[in-house]
Design a protein around this motif. Structure first.
Motif, PDB file in Angstrom:
ATOM      1  N   ILE A  44       0.828  -1.211   0.000  1.00 32.03           N
ATOM      2  CA  ILE A  44       0.000   0.000   0.000  1.00 32.03           C
ATOM      3  C   ILE A  44       0.864   1.264   0.000  1.00 32.03           C
ATOM      4  CG2 ILE A  44      -2.023  -1.053   1.065  1.00 32.03           C
ATOM      5  CD1 ILE A  44      -1.153   0.133   3.736  1.00 32.03           C
ATOM      6  N   ASN A  45       2.140   1.129   0.334  1.00 33.55           N
ATOM      7  CA  ASN A  45       3.055   2.273   0.299  1.00 33.55           C
ATOM      8  C   ASN A  45       4.059   2.196  -0.846  1.00 33.55           C
ATOM      9  OD1 ASN A  45       2.164   3.716   2.718  1.00 33.55           O
ATOM     10  ND2 ASN A  45       2.902   1.933   3.849  1.00 33.55           N
ATOM     11  N   HIS A  46       3.899   1.205  -1.716  1.00 37.85           N
ATOM     12  CA  HIS A  46       4.806   1.049  -2.863  1.00 37.85           C
ATOM     13  C   HIS A  46       4.395   2.043  -3.955  1.00 37.85           C
ATOM     14  CE1 HIS A  46       7.006  -0.738  -6.196  1.00 37.85           C
ATOM     15  NE2 HIS A  46       7.567  -1.615  -5.377  1.00 37.85           N
ATOM     16  N   PRO A  47       5.319   2.885  -4.413  1.00 37.68           N
ATOM     17  CA  PRO A  47       4.933   3.962  -5.344  1.00 37.68           C
ATOM     18  C   PRO A  47       4.537   3.493  -6.741  1.00 37.68           C
ATOM     19  CG  PRO A  47       7.320   3.896  -5.095  1.00 37.68           C
ATOM     20  CD  PRO A  47       6.763   2.943  -4.079  1.00 37.68           C
ATOM     21  N   GLU A  48       4.820   2.231  -7.079  1.00 37.29           N
ATOM     22  CA  GLU A  48       4.523   1.753  -8.435  1.00 37.29           C
ATOM     23  C   GLU A  48       3.406   0.720  -8.468  1.00 37.29           C
ATOM     24  OE1 GLU A  48       5.926   3.061 -11.059  1.00 37.29           O
ATOM     25  OE2 GLU A  48       7.318   4.311  -9.932  1.00 37.29           O
ATOM     26  N   MET A 108       9.478  -8.951  -7.073  1.00 40.80           N
ATOM     27  CA  MET A 108       8.607  -8.215  -7.993  1.00 40.80           C
ATOM     28  C   MET A 108       9.343  -7.018  -8.606  1.00 40.80           C
ATOM     29  SD  MET A 108       5.170  -5.973  -7.234  1.00 40.80           S
ATOM     30  CE  MET A 108       6.230  -4.632  -6.639  1.00 40.80           C
ATOM     31  N   ASN A 109      10.064  -6.292  -7.779  1.00 42.12           N
ATOM     32  CA  ASN A 109      10.805  -5.138  -8.295  1.00 42.12           C
ATOM     33  C   ASN A 109      11.755  -5.551  -9.409  1.00 42.12           C
ATOM     34  OD1 ASN A 109       9.568  -3.360  -6.520  1.00 42.12           O
ATOM     35  ND2 ASN A 109      11.230  -3.412  -5.024  1.00 42.12           N
ATOM     36  N   LEU A 110      12.448  -6.661  -9.221  1.00 45.74           N
ATOM     37  CA  LEU A 110      13.392  -7.124 -10.234  1.00 45.74           C
ATOM     38  C   LEU A 110      12.662  -7.600 -11.494  1.00 45.74           C
ATOM     39  CD1 LEU A 110      15.878  -9.079  -7.933  1.00 45.74           C
ATOM     40  CD2 LEU A 110      16.272  -6.864  -9.021  1.00 45.74           C
ATOM     41  N   GLU A 163      10.958 -10.157   0.742  1.00 46.93           N
ATOM     42  CA  GLU A 163      11.661 -10.776  -0.384  1.00 46.93           C
ATOM     43  C   GLU A 163      10.746 -10.899  -1.604  1.00 46.93           C
ATOM     44  OE1 GLU A 163      15.608 -12.866  -0.279  1.00 46.93           O
ATOM     45  OE2 GLU A 163      14.188 -14.025   0.903  1.00 46.93           O
ATOM     46  N   ALA A 164       9.456 -11.143  -1.364  1.00 49.86           N
ATOM     47  CA  ALA A 164       8.501 -11.228  -2.472  1.00 49.86           C
ATOM     48  C   ALA A 164       8.424  -9.905  -3.237  1.00 49.86           C
ATOM     49  CB  ALA A 164       7.122 -11.618  -1.945  1.00 49.86           C
ATOM     50  N   VAL A 165       8.400  -8.782  -2.509  1.00 45.08           N
ATOM     51  CA  VAL A 165       8.371  -7.466  -3.165  1.00 45.08           C
ATOM     52  C   VAL A 165       9.700  -7.181  -3.851  1.00 45.08           C
ATOM     53  CG1 VAL A 165       8.118  -4.979  -2.777  1.00 45.08           C
ATOM     54  CG2 VAL A 165       6.626  -6.594  -1.580  1.00 45.08           C
ATOM     55  N   LYS A 219      15.206  -1.473  -4.067  1.00 44.18           N
ATOM     56  CA  LYS A 219      14.695  -0.961  -2.794  1.00 44.18           C
ATOM     57  C   LYS A 219      13.355  -0.244  -2.913  1.00 44.18           C
ATOM     58  CE  LYS A 219      17.341   0.437   0.498  1.00 44.18           C
ATOM     59  NZ  LYS A 219      18.270   1.186   1.379  1.00 44.18           N
ATOM     60  N   THR A 220      12.792  -0.195  -4.102  1.00 44.63           N
ATOM     61  CA  THR A 220      11.521   0.530  -4.280  1.00 44.63           C
ATOM     62  C   THR A 220      10.450  -0.063  -3.359  1.00 44.63           C
ATOM     63  OG1 THR A 220      12.070   0.901  -6.611  1.00 44.63           O
ATOM     64  CG2 THR A 220       9.793   1.288  -5.941  1.00 44.63           C
TER      65      THR A 220
END
Length: 304
Positions: free
Chosen positions: A22-26, A285-287, A280-282, A294-295
């Motif tokens: 909920i705080n992830h900008p993307e 996802m970022n990768l 680790e799941a996020v 670190k997003t």
């Protein structure tokens, strides 16, 4: 924006995942699937989200979900259901947080999602990844640099403290993951690891105390671990660190000591709800989507 669906959204792992996303900008969360709780407020289960999220749980995930990535939590999908979804929607990326029984990960091209080892496959076209177990995540991160230099030459003694539920899930599975990955890196490794578990004091405290024979100097050891300089969540240090100091973060801090010329002691600490879990799941996802590691994960440690 990345549209996210979560299955098993009423599970503990999903609650931690939602807290991050909920705080992830993307990210936009579009589906929170929890069969049996359709129409119920998410905050009726995940009380920590009161005042942060106004969404209701939905029923079973369809074969045409409105999302670009699915997080699979809490034993919410069978191997057959996962295979059918992957076949129906090959355009959707998937991140599996807890192993799905009988899932053929090799046949389906599912990457073992430990970024400290498999960052390149994750950023170079991977579609699906499975999150390591928390115990395997911290132990492998601690030992991987040594295996690259063929320095795992005797039996490893690992004393692992973690919450009781993490121990229950990790016994057997973690050892299988650790041996499998280290044997790929150092073919001579074999199956020489002795893991003894004990329950930690807190729900977010995990520490691996590893001892092994190693005649290499501490200066050379430190140079070997410099491979983590361009990673964002693995930090080798020379001083001791408390597991409480990494709570609430995706960090794995690795303390390296040489008590004598012939042995090496490694202490590695992490938060098992984050490493080998939601954090680790996020990270994965970022990768998968080409974002900076670190997003959405620049979290404040909860102790100083």
């Amino acid at each position: 924006m990345i549209k996210v669906a979560i299955t098993g959204a009423d599970s503990r792992e999903a609650g931690e995942l939602i807290r991050i996303l909920i705080n992830h900008p993307e990210v936009i969360i579009t589906i929170l699937s929890a069969p049996g709780r359709e129409g119920m407020s998410v905050t009726s289960v995940h009380h920590g989200l009161i005042g942060e999220l106004k969404m209701n749980f939905s029923g079973p995930l369809s074969m045409t979900p409105d999302c670009s990535v699915i997080f699979v939590c809490g034993n919410s999908m069978t191997a057959a259901e996962f295979s059918a979804l992957q076949l129906a929607r090959p355009d959707i990326k998937t991140v599996i947080i807890e192993a799905i029984p009988n899932l053929d990960t090799d046949r389906l091209g599912i990457v073992y999602g430990l970024p400290e080892i498999n960052r390149k496959p994750l950023v170079r076209g991977a579609v699906s990844a499975i999150v390591p177990s928390p115990v395997a995540s911290v132990v492998l991160t601690a030992l991987y640099p040594l295996s690259l230099h063929m320095l795992l030459n005797d039996s490893l003694k690992v004393r692992l403290s973690a919450p009781s539920d993490i121990i229950a899930k990790s016994k057997g599975q973690a050892e299988k993951e650790i041996v499998g990955m280290l044997s790929q890196t150092q073919l001579s490794f074999g199956n020489r690891i002795d893991i003894r578990f004990s329950e930690s004091a807190g729900s977010r405290n995990m520490k691996a105390d590893i001892s092994l024979s190693c005649p290499v100097s501490i200066e050379q050891i430190n140079e070997i671990y410099e491979m983590y300089d361009d990673h964002n969540f693995a930090f080798p240090i020379s001083s001791s660190v408390s597991d409480s100091e990494v709570c609430g973060t995706n960090k794995c801090v690795i303390s390296l000591h040489k008590d004598d010329d012939s042995s090496l002691r490694i202490e590695a600490v992490a938060d098992p709800r984050m490493r080998g879990g939601a954090g680790e799941a996020v990270h994965i996802m970022n990768l998968l989507f080409g974002l900076h590691e670190k997003t959405g994960l620049a979290l404040k440690s909860s102790e100083f």
